[in-house]
Design an enzyme around this catalytic site. Sequence first.
Site, short mmCIF file in Angstrom:
data_model
loop_
_atom_site.label_atom_id
_atom_site.label_comp_id
_atom_site.label_asym_id
_atom_site.label_seq_id
_atom_site.Cartn_x
_atom_site.Cartn_y
_atom_site.Cartn_z
CG ASP A 103 -1.63 -1.36 1.35
OD1 ASP A 103 -2.40 -1.70 0.45
OD2 ASP A 103 -1.36 -2.09 2.33
CG HIS B 198 -3.09 -5.36 3.31
ND1 HIS B 198 -2.72 -4.53 2.30
CD2 HIS B 198 -3.44 -6.52 2.73
CE1 HIS B 198 -2.84 -5.17 1.14
NE2 HIS B 198 -3.27 -6.37 1.37
#
Length: 327
Positions: free
Chosen positions: A159, A187
Amino acid sequence: MKAPVRVAVTGAAGQIGYALLFRIAAGDMLGPDQPVILHLLEITPALPALNGVVMELNDCAFPTLAGVVATDDVNVAFRDVDYALLVGARPRGPGMERKDLLEANGAIFAPQGKALNDHAKRDVKVLVVGNPANTNALIAQQNAPDLDPRQFTAMVRLDHNRALSQLAEKTGKHTTDIRKVTIWGNHSSTQYPDLHHATVDGKPALSLVDQAWYENDFIPTVQQRGAAIIKARGASSAASAASAAIDHMRTWAQGTAEGDWVSMGIPSDGSYGIAPGVIYGYPVTVKNGKYEIVQGLEINAFSRARMDATDKELREERAGVEHLFAK
Ligand code: NDP
């Protein structure tokens, strides 16, 4: 050449495994002067496929590959390992409830935590990639009472890298011109990609882009990048996930650059008002193999709400798996 270190990878015959093993074996994770012995774990039905991967690893004749152990026995896979990358996980099947998913993963990550506790090197560094990564990391950690809880981490680096790439594209700069991006929290789609402290070529990132782009374009794009790749490619991201796993471990082993930080999913110590214990994405600096949360960042109301929402999701996930923790 240094003495070899042992690196365990689970789910080694899967698609992330296929993108990951060759780069670890080539020295991308720990350097060109650090030989590695790969310990590859798979479920029994995947052992023939794993054997094919081992044949290919051998056929690469990598100077830094000092040996391969391929097994379906978790106690063999984690024996004396210095690093463990837990990639294999149970994906969400059609009609599967969140509760069933957490339960199925508990059956994988609780025994793996125990095996790490019993067999790994005492300073083993563990990265969980398999989803739901943060809570899977917590399950493994809670079944390894003899290890330091801080040895268990989850991957939010993909990410982080996605955020760098989006911001670089928008500002016409390279990712290497960007510093101090943060992924807070889980996440999952509740993660919070934060640009309030980020700089591009030394200038505040948010002075270079407008707030509407940040809120309505950047944040959702980073949060939903995985789904966009599945749609485009017809398969989930694998090479970029593997690359981020290598980045995470390399940074943990070798440290962060001066004046920058990375994002890691680590056990919360309560910093920034997050529930202690959950595995939460934080900005960290790393030195001599130890990570520290970056302290003292100013958090405005916009950030606070998003940091709390992803904390709430992690607390709910934890509540669903607490019965899997060793007493
Ligand atoms: P992948 O290699 O594509 O993915 C493995 C895991 O990584 C999944 O949980 C996946 O989550 C997760 N993941 C994290 N980040 C990403 C990302 N950015 N993009 C895609 N995935 C991400 O799965 P495969 O099915 O190809 O392979 C899994 C392998 O694991 C199989 O070979 C299976 O046999 C093995 N396995 C091994 C176990 C063990 O060693 N004990 C236990 C269970 C499985 P998501 O599902 O959300 O995409």
